[in-house]
Design a protein around this motif. Structure first.
Motif, PDB file in Angstrom:
ATOM      1  N   GLU A  71      -8.712 -34.941 107.388  1.00 20.66           N
ATOM      2  CA  GLU A  71      -9.474 -36.424 107.336  1.00 20.66           C
ATOM      3  C   GLU A  71      -8.839 -37.326 106.462  1.00 20.66           C
ATOM      4  O   GLU A  71      -8.782 -38.575 106.992  1.00 20.66           O
ATOM      5  CB  GLU A  71     -11.031 -35.985 106.711  1.00 20.66           C
ATOM      6  N   GLN A  72      -8.101 -36.795 105.489  1.00 18.85           N
ATOM      7  CA  GLN A  72      -7.381 -37.675 104.529  1.00 18.85           C
ATOM      8  C   GLN A  72      -6.074 -38.445 105.448  1.00 18.85           C
ATOM      9  O   GLN A  72      -5.571 -39.402 105.299  1.00 18.85           O
ATOM     10  CB  GLN A  72      -6.783 -37.117 103.274  1.00 18.85           C
ATOM     11  N   GLN A  73      -5.403 -37.344 106.179  1.00 20.25           N
ATOM     12  CA  GLN A  73      -4.301 -37.703 106.663  1.00 20.25           C
ATOM     13  C   GLN A  73      -4.498 -38.405 108.222  1.00 20.25           C
ATOM     14  O   GLN A  73      -3.547 -39.116 108.359  1.00 20.25           O
ATOM     15  CB  GLN A  73      -3.354 -36.410 106.916  1.00 20.25           C
ATOM     16  N   LEU A  74      -5.465 -38.188 108.798  1.00 21.50           N
ATOM     17  CA  LEU A  74      -5.809 -38.809 109.818  1.00 21.50           C
ATOM     18  C   LEU A  74      -7.185 -39.604 109.935  1.00 21.50           C
ATOM     19  O   LEU A  74      -8.008 -39.138 110.470  1.00 21.50           O
ATOM     20  CB  LEU A  74      -5.875 -37.766 111.237  1.00 21.50           C
ATOM     21  N   PRO A  75      -7.134 -40.671 109.088  1.00 15.28           N
ATOM     22  CA  PRO A  75      -8.443 -41.574 109.128  1.00 15.28           C
ATOM     23  C   PRO A  75      -9.004 -42.081 110.507  1.00 15.28           C
ATOM     24  O   PRO A  75     -10.211 -42.540 110.644  1.00 15.28           O
ATOM     25  CB  PRO A  75      -8.132 -42.430 108.108  1.00 15.28           C
ATOM     26  N   GLU A  76      -7.892 -41.943 111.288  1.00 16.74           N
ATOM     27  CA  GLU A  76      -8.281 -42.601 112.836  1.00 16.74           C
ATOM     28  C   GLU A  76      -9.486 -41.939 113.322  1.00 16.74           C
ATOM     29  O   GLU A  76      -9.970 -42.404 114.404  1.00 16.74           O
ATOM     30  CB  GLU A  76      -6.999 -42.791 113.471  1.00 16.74           C
ATOM     31  N   LYS A  78     -12.574 -39.729 114.276  1.00 11.88           N
ATOM     32  CA  LYS A  78     -14.032 -39.612 113.904  1.00 11.88           C
ATOM     33  C   LYS A  78     -14.096 -38.087 113.080  1.00 11.88           C
ATOM     34  O   LYS A  78     -13.467 -36.922 113.474  1.00 11.88           O
ATOM     35  CB  LYS A  78     -14.867 -39.893 114.823  1.00 11.88           C
ATOM     36  N   PRO A  79     -14.996 -38.059 112.150  1.00 11.42           N
ATOM     37  CA  PRO A  79     -15.198 -36.396 111.469  1.00 11.42           C
ATOM     38  C   PRO A  79     -15.516 -35.423 112.465  1.00 11.42           C
ATOM     39  O   PRO A  79     -15.099 -34.417 111.929  1.00 11.42           O
ATOM     40  CB  PRO A  79     -16.260 -37.013 110.603  1.00 11.42           C
ATOM     41  N   GLN A  80     -16.291 -35.791 113.364  1.00  8.30           N
ATOM     42  CA  GLN A  80     -16.725 -34.817 114.558  1.00  8.30           C
ATOM     43  C   GLN A  80     -15.616 -34.453 115.168  1.00  8.30           C
ATOM     44  O   GLN A  80     -15.630 -33.256 115.980  1.00  8.30           O
ATOM     45  CB  GLN A  80     -17.937 -35.089 115.337  1.00  8.30           C
ATOM     46  N   ASN A  81     -14.459 -35.075 115.398  1.00  8.53           N
ATOM     47  CA  ASN A  81     -13.309 -34.708 116.022  1.00  8.53           C
ATOM     48  C   ASN A  81     -12.212 -33.635 115.360  1.00  8.53           C
ATOM     49  O   ASN A  81     -11.316 -33.302 115.870  1.00  8.53           O
ATOM     50  CB  ASN A  81     -12.596 -35.887 116.737  1.00  8.53           C
ATOM     51  N   ILE A  82     -12.855 -33.479 113.983  1.00  4.79           N
ATOM     52  CA  ILE A  82     -11.911 -32.492 113.140  1.00  4.79           C
ATOM     53  C   ILE A  82     -12.918 -31.171 113.018  1.00  4.79           C
ATOM     54  O   ILE A  82     -13.903 -31.181 112.282  1.00  4.79           O
ATOM     55  CB  ILE A  82     -11.721 -33.157 111.936  1.00  4.79           C
ATOM     56  N   VAL A  83     -12.327 -30.100 113.513  1.00 10.09           N
ATOM     57  CA  VAL A  83     -13.049 -28.984 113.763  1.00 10.09           C
ATOM     58  C   VAL A  83     -12.387 -27.856 112.811  1.00 10.09           C
ATOM     59  O   VAL A  83     -11.177 -27.652 112.994  1.00 10.09           O
ATOM     60  CB  VAL A  83     -13.137 -28.440 115.168  1.00 10.09           C
ATOM     61  N   GLY A  84     -13.368 -27.268 111.954  1.00  6.80           N
ATOM     62  CA  GLY A  84     -12.886 -26.251 111.201  1.00  6.80           C
ATOM     63  C   GLY A  84     -13.240 -24.785 111.769  1.00  6.80           C
ATOM     64  O   GLY A  84     -14.521 -24.600 111.723  1.00  6.80           O
ATOM     65  N   GLU A  85     -12.265 -23.983 111.633  1.00  7.94           N
ATOM     66  CA  GLU A  85     -12.400 -22.534 111.895  1.00  7.94           C
ATOM     67  C   GLU A  85     -13.144 -21.837 110.591  1.00  7.94           C
ATOM     68  O   GLU A  85     -12.254 -21.936 109.766  1.00  7.94           O
ATOM     69  CB  GLU A  85     -11.396 -21.951 112.748  1.00  7.94           C
ATOM     70  N   PRO A  86     -13.907 -20.794 111.061  1.00  5.46           N
ATOM     71  CA  PRO A  86     -14.297 -20.052 109.898  1.00  5.46           C
ATOM     72  C   PRO A  86     -13.359 -19.191 109.306  1.00  5.46           C
ATOM     73  O   PRO A  86     -13.317 -18.721 107.970  1.00  5.46           O
ATOM     74  CB  PRO A  86     -15.461 -19.406 110.265  1.00  5.46           C
ATOM     75  N   MET A  87     -12.473 -18.590 110.227  1.00  9.72           N
ATOM     76  CA  MET A  87     -11.468 -17.794 109.740  1.00  9.72           C
ATOM     77  C   MET A  87     -10.236 -17.844 110.865  1.00  9.72           C
ATOM     78  O   MET A  87     -10.421 -18.394 111.840  1.00  9.72           O
ATOM     79  CB  MET A  87     -12.042 -16.179 109.804  1.00  9.72           C
TER      80      MET A  87
END
Length: 360
Positions: A71-76, A78-87
């Protein structure tokens, strides 16, 4: 203006351990400016693909530990477009997850899947090949990869054998082999009908999800139960992931599918998988040294790569040939360039000696 059917998924979950000590588990290489361009690897990947894919259609999938860093490096984005894998579950899981997520938004979507940390010097050629691939994927049930002409028998890449067809811009894949042993890689190079797999894939969501149904049926069934793009998605994914098989998209799908096609591409490409690959792609002085920052003084030195995180730190290096020298606030690496594949072993030994240290 009509909404584009073309989407992008940037895979950014790796640790990049072969770039230690610059790359660490807390701050891996895709979030660093390895080549000194002023933009990190993931930022360069975004800059490149955003020329032809709308930013609202660009997704990043990464380890949940790196979501805030992304999110810091790609502020362009939307937060919902950055997906975190649990593992970490290798690339098959993240591919089906993102295909399901994008299909829920647009069932006609074509998607390109890109590693976050590759070097592509010929951007215009790259974008032209991607446009060709999007067009093919939108009209055909194809699983498409970009292929690079091999320059050496490298065992770190997948190899694609294609069926030659004169004056064509894409070819049907005959065999797909992930990371062969050296003897086989040499035979591939000699045959002349093999390309490196660049790890760049393009397909329609219908095509890739059908391939999962056919070749990784259990995984496909595991991802059916989630309601994508809803508040329940994250909880559902966290329940699924511990049960999912850890397998690459290459082994799980591409080596088995009969509808794989390759587009040969001269892209000035490197996967930047080691310090030696950075050395090969960095500007060099008259003694074939690559030094960053420039004020490090070298004497009787040839063929070295020198990287200092602290740009104000003075250093003198005398008598080294073909070495890697990387200095950070917490660690120092000095080793022959030919031993760069041993860096993972060095890290493991350090973990055994200095348990709990944060420099790894």
């Amino acid at each position: 203006m009509s909404k584009s059917n073309n989407y992008c998924v940037i895979m950014a979950g790796g640790v990049g351990s072969r770039f230690w000590p610059m790359s660490t588990q807390k701050f891996p290489k895709q979030f660093q400016d390895i080549l000194g361009t002023g933009r990190t690897m993931i930022q360069q990947t975004y800059d490149r693909i955003s020329q032809i894919v709308p930013k609202e259609n660009i997704y990043v999938i990464t380890n949940k530990e790196y979501v805030s860093l992304t999110e810091q490096q790609l502020p362009e984005l939307k937060p919902q477009n950055i997906v975190g894998e649990p593992m970490m579950k290798n690339t098959a899981a993240c591919n089906i997850y993102m295909a399901k997520k994008i299909a829920a938004e647009n069932p006609d979507a074509n998607m390109i899947v890109l590693p976050a940390d590759h070097l592509i010097l010929k951007e215009t050629a790259f974008l032209q090949k991607v446009e060709l691939a999007f067009n093919l994927a939108s009209k055909n049930d194809y699983l498409i990869t970009l292929g690079i002409t091999p320059t050496r028998p490298d065992t770190g890449y997948g190899y694609i054998q294609f069926i030659d067809k004169k004056n064509a811009d894409h070819f049907k894949v005959k065999t797909f082999t992930e990371k062969p042993i050296l003897e086989i890689a040499k035979s591939f190079l000699e045959s002349g009908d093999f390309l490196w797999n660049a790890g760049i894939f393009i397909w329609n969501v219908k095509s890739i999800l059908a391939a999962f149904d056919a070749h990784l049926e259990e995984m496909s069934q595991q991802f059916v139960s989630c309601e994508y793009n809803t508040e329940d998605e994250v909880r559902c994914i966290e329940m699924i992931y511990p049960k999912v098989t850890k397998i690459s998209i290459d082994n799980g799908i591409l080596e088995k599918a009969k509808n794989v096609y390759v587009i040969p591409a001269d892209l000035g490409w490197s996967d930047l998988g080691s310090w030696t690959s950075v050395y090969e792609n960095y500007d060099k002085d008259e003694n074939e040294n690559t030094v960053h920052p420039k004020h490090v003084l070298l004497y009787n030195a040839k063929g070295n790569i020198v990287q200092f995180k602290n740009k104000n730190k003075a250093a003198v290096i005398d008598g080294l040939q073909n070495y890697i020298v990387v200095d950070t606030d917490k660690a120092l690496l000095i080793c022959p360039r030919e031993n760069d594949q041993l860096i993972k072993d060095y890290i493991q030994d350090l973990k055994n000696v200095r348990k709990g240290d944060k420099f790894l």
